[in-house]
Scaffold this motif. Structure first.
Motif, PDB file in Angstrom:
ATOM      1  N   VAL A 116       0.851  -1.195   0.000  1.00  0.00           N
ATOM      2  CA  VAL A 116       0.000   0.000   0.000  1.00  0.00           C
ATOM      3  C   VAL A 116       0.884   1.241   0.000  1.00  0.00           C
ATOM      4  O   VAL A 116       0.668   2.174  -0.772  1.00  0.00           O
ATOM      5  CB  VAL A 116      -0.965  -0.005   1.207  1.00  0.00           C
ATOM      6  CG1 VAL A 116      -1.739   1.310   1.280  1.00  0.00           C
ATOM      7  CG2 VAL A 116      -1.923  -1.184   1.119  1.00  0.00           C
ATOM      8  N   GLY A 117       1.896   1.249   0.846  1.00  0.00           N
ATOM      9  CA  GLY A 117       2.765   2.415   0.953  1.00  0.00           C
ATOM     10  C   GLY A 117       3.692   2.613  -0.221  1.00  0.00           C
ATOM     11  O   GLY A 117       3.977   3.737  -0.620  1.00  0.00           O
ATOM     12  N   LYS A 157       0.055   4.476  -7.050  1.00  0.00           N
ATOM     13  CA  LYS A 157      -0.786   4.321  -8.242  1.00  0.00           C
ATOM     14  C   LYS A 157      -2.141   5.007  -8.038  1.00  0.00           C
ATOM     15  O   LYS A 157      -2.651   5.655  -8.937  1.00  0.00           O
ATOM     16  CB  LYS A 157      -0.972   2.848  -8.589  1.00  0.00           C
ATOM     17  CG  LYS A 157       0.281   2.210  -9.150  1.00  0.00           C
ATOM     18  CD  LYS A 157      -0.002   0.840  -9.696  1.00  0.00           C
ATOM     19  CE  LYS A 157       1.229   0.227 -10.325  1.00  0.00           C
ATOM     20  NZ  LYS A 157       1.722   0.920 -11.499  1.00  0.00           N
ATOM     21  N   TYR A 158      -2.697   4.869  -6.844  1.00  0.00           N
ATOM     22  CA  TYR A 158      -3.987   5.486  -6.553  1.00  0.00           C
ATOM     23  C   TYR A 158      -3.892   7.007  -6.705  1.00  0.00           C
ATOM     24  O   TYR A 158      -4.701   7.624  -7.388  1.00  0.00           O
ATOM     25  CB  TYR A 158      -4.441   5.112  -5.143  1.00  0.00           C
ATOM     26  CG  TYR A 158      -5.828   5.605  -4.831  1.00  0.00           C
ATOM     27  CD1 TYR A 158      -6.929   4.798  -5.070  1.00  0.00           C
ATOM     28  CD2 TYR A 158      -6.049   6.887  -4.331  1.00  0.00           C
ATOM     29  CE1 TYR A 158      -8.214   5.247  -4.805  1.00  0.00           C
ATOM     30  CE2 TYR A 158      -7.327   7.343  -4.070  1.00  0.00           C
ATOM     31  CZ  TYR A 158      -8.402   6.521  -4.307  1.00  0.00           C
ATOM     32  OH  TYR A 158      -9.670   6.974  -4.060  1.00  0.00           O
ATOM     33  N   VAL A 159      -2.893   7.608  -6.086  1.00  0.00           N
ATOM     34  CA  VAL A 159      -2.726   9.065  -6.148  1.00  0.00           C
ATOM     35  C   VAL A 159      -2.453   9.510  -7.579  1.00  0.00           C
ATOM     36  O   VAL A 159      -3.010  10.511  -8.038  1.00  0.00           O
ATOM     37  CB  VAL A 159      -1.603   9.527  -5.185  1.00  0.00           C
ATOM     38  CG1 VAL A 159      -1.255  10.993  -5.407  1.00  0.00           C
ATOM     39  CG2 VAL A 159      -2.017   9.278  -3.738  1.00  0.00           C
ATOM     40  N   SER A 205     -11.948   1.467 -15.183  1.00  0.00           N
ATOM     41  CA  SER A 205     -12.153   0.162 -14.533  1.00  0.00           C
ATOM     42  C   SER A 205     -10.941  -0.226 -13.691  1.00  0.00           C
ATOM     43  O   SER A 205     -11.097  -0.828 -12.631  1.00  0.00           O
ATOM     44  CB  SER A 205     -12.450  -0.920 -15.573  1.00  0.00           C
ATOM     45  OG  SER A 205     -11.363  -1.066 -16.468  1.00  0.00           O
ATOM     46  N   VAL A 206      -9.748   0.137 -14.135  1.00  0.00           N
ATOM     47  CA  VAL A 206      -8.539  -0.194 -13.376  1.00  0.00           C
ATOM     48  C   VAL A 206      -8.532   0.547 -12.037  1.00  0.00           C
ATOM     49  O   VAL A 206      -8.240  -0.037 -10.996  1.00  0.00           O
ATOM     50  CB  VAL A 206      -7.263   0.126 -14.190  1.00  0.00           C
ATOM     51  CG1 VAL A 206      -6.010  -0.039 -13.339  1.00  0.00           C
ATOM     52  CG2 VAL A 206      -7.192  -0.753 -15.426  1.00  0.00           C
ATOM     53  N   HIS A 207      -8.886   1.816 -12.068  1.00  0.00           N
ATOM     54  CA  HIS A 207      -8.902   2.583 -10.819  1.00  0.00           C
ATOM     55  C   HIS A 207     -10.015   2.079  -9.890  1.00  0.00           C
ATOM     56  O   HIS A 207      -9.808   1.991  -8.672  1.00  0.00           O
ATOM     57  CB  HIS A 207      -9.067   4.079 -11.074  1.00  0.00           C
ATOM     58  CG  HIS A 207      -8.959   4.888  -9.822  1.00  0.00           C
ATOM     59  ND1 HIS A 207      -7.752   5.143  -9.216  1.00  0.00           N
ATOM     60  CD2 HIS A 207      -9.899   5.455  -9.040  1.00  0.00           C
ATOM     61  CE1 HIS A 207      -7.956   5.845  -8.124  1.00  0.00           C
ATOM     62  NE2 HIS A 207      -9.254   6.052  -7.989  1.00  0.00           N
ATOM     63  N   ARG A 208     -11.159   1.750 -10.439  1.00  0.00           N
ATOM     64  CA  ARG A 208     -12.239   1.198  -9.603  1.00  0.00           C
ATOM     65  C   ARG A 208     -11.798  -0.108  -8.950  1.00  0.00           C
ATOM     66  O   ARG A 208     -12.076  -0.356  -7.779  1.00  0.00           O
ATOM     67  CB  ARG A 208     -13.514   1.013 -10.424  1.00  0.00           C
ATOM     68  CG  ARG A 208     -14.234   2.329 -10.719  1.00  0.00           C
ATOM     69  CD  ARG A 208     -15.647   2.107 -11.254  1.00  0.00           C
ATOM     70  NE  ARG A 208     -15.700   1.255 -12.433  1.00  0.00           N
ATOM     71  CZ  ARG A 208     -15.618   1.690 -13.691  1.00  0.00           C
ATOM     72  NH1 ARG A 208     -15.505   2.985 -13.934  1.00  0.00           N
ATOM     73  NH2 ARG A 208     -15.677   0.846 -14.700  1.00  0.00           N
ATOM     74  N   GLU A 209     -11.077  -0.936  -9.694  1.00  0.00           N
ATOM     75  CA  GLU A 209     -10.589  -2.207  -9.144  1.00  0.00           C
ATOM     76  C   GLU A 209      -9.527  -1.954  -8.076  1.00  0.00           C
ATOM     77  O   GLU A 209      -9.509  -2.601  -7.026  1.00  0.00           O
ATOM     78  CB  GLU A 209     -10.031  -3.084 -10.274  1.00  0.00           C
ATOM     79  CG  GLU A 209      -9.840  -4.510  -9.892  1.00  0.00           C
ATOM     80  CD  GLU A 209     -11.136  -5.293  -9.716  1.00  0.00           C
ATOM     81  OE1 GLU A 209     -11.049  -6.519  -9.588  1.00  0.00           O
ATOM     82  OE2 GLU A 209     -12.242  -4.714  -9.673  1.00  0.00           O
ATOM     83  N   LEU A 210      -8.666  -0.984  -8.302  1.00  0.00           N
ATOM     84  CA  LEU A 210      -7.658  -0.611  -7.301  1.00  0.00           C
ATOM     85  C   LEU A 210      -8.339  -0.081  -6.042  1.00  0.00           C
ATOM     86  O   LEU A 210      -7.953  -0.431  -4.920  1.00  0.00           O
ATOM     87  CB  LEU A 210      -6.698   0.429  -7.885  1.00  0.00           C
ATOM     88  CG  LEU A 210      -5.597   0.933  -6.966  1.00  0.00           C
ATOM     89  CD1 LEU A 210      -4.708  -0.213  -6.488  1.00  0.00           C
ATOM     90  CD2 LEU A 210      -4.764   1.997  -7.680  1.00  0.00           C
TER      91      LEU A 210
END
Length: 175
Positions: A111-112, A118-120, A131-136
């Motif tokens: 996560v760190g 990737k999320y940020v 869809s990739v961000h929703r899955e993340l």
């Protein structure tokens, strides 16, 4: 799929874990959320009880010479907590998207070091609706809920409120 005990955990139902995604907040909400983030985290840790230290004391015979605390999974096992974990195979990402990660189970270090970055990056690029961000987001939510539920269970199994005074650590002691 995460076990039902994570979805139904009372602390999660009472709203102690926010479920707002950046997409739900919108750009103004994201900025407001970021500016409120540090004080919110500091408030969260005002009454932080370090369950890892309590587990290390309870299961001191299990520590190796160079260990100060047990890995979470080991503390859960010793306490009889079914730590189902969150597994990458349960999520659909494009080939190579998580190439930096070579383990099969999601871990805090991921996560760190990788997932949070990737999320940020996705949010900054406006990719919240992909869809990739929703899955993340789903993976991070599942991992966070699983982690919180298991830590609460460990806290209770080690003595619950009886731990509070001995193992309370203020935010500066944690960082």
């Amino acid at each position: 799929m995460r076990p039902a005990r994570y979805r139904a955990h009372p602390h999660l139902q009472r709203g102690l874990v926010r479920r707002d995604t950046p997409a739900q907040l919108g750009s103004r909400g994201r900025r407001a959320n970021r500016s409120a983030f540090r004080p919110a985290i500091e408030r969260l840790f005002e009454d932080h009880v370090d369950v890892a230290l309590a587990a290390a004391d309870e299961y001191a015979d299990e520590l190796w010479d160079d260990q100060h605390v047990l890995p979470d999974w080991k503390a859960y096992k010793l306490a009889g907590i079914d730590n189902a974990g969150v597994w990458y195979e349960d999520y659909r990402f494009p080939e190579g998207y998580l190439a930096e990660i070579d383990e099969s189970a999601v871990q805090g270090k991921h996560v760190g070091r990788v997932l949070g970055t990737k999320y940020v990056e996705n949010v900054d690029a406006g990719l919240e609706e992909t869809s990739v961000h929703r899955e993340l987001t789903r993976l991070l939510t599942d991992y966070g809920e699983s982690d919180v539920a298991d830590l609460i269970e460990l806290y209770v199994s080690l003595g619950g409120p009886a731990l509070d005074e001995q193992y309370r650590r203020p935010a500066p002691a944690i960082v």
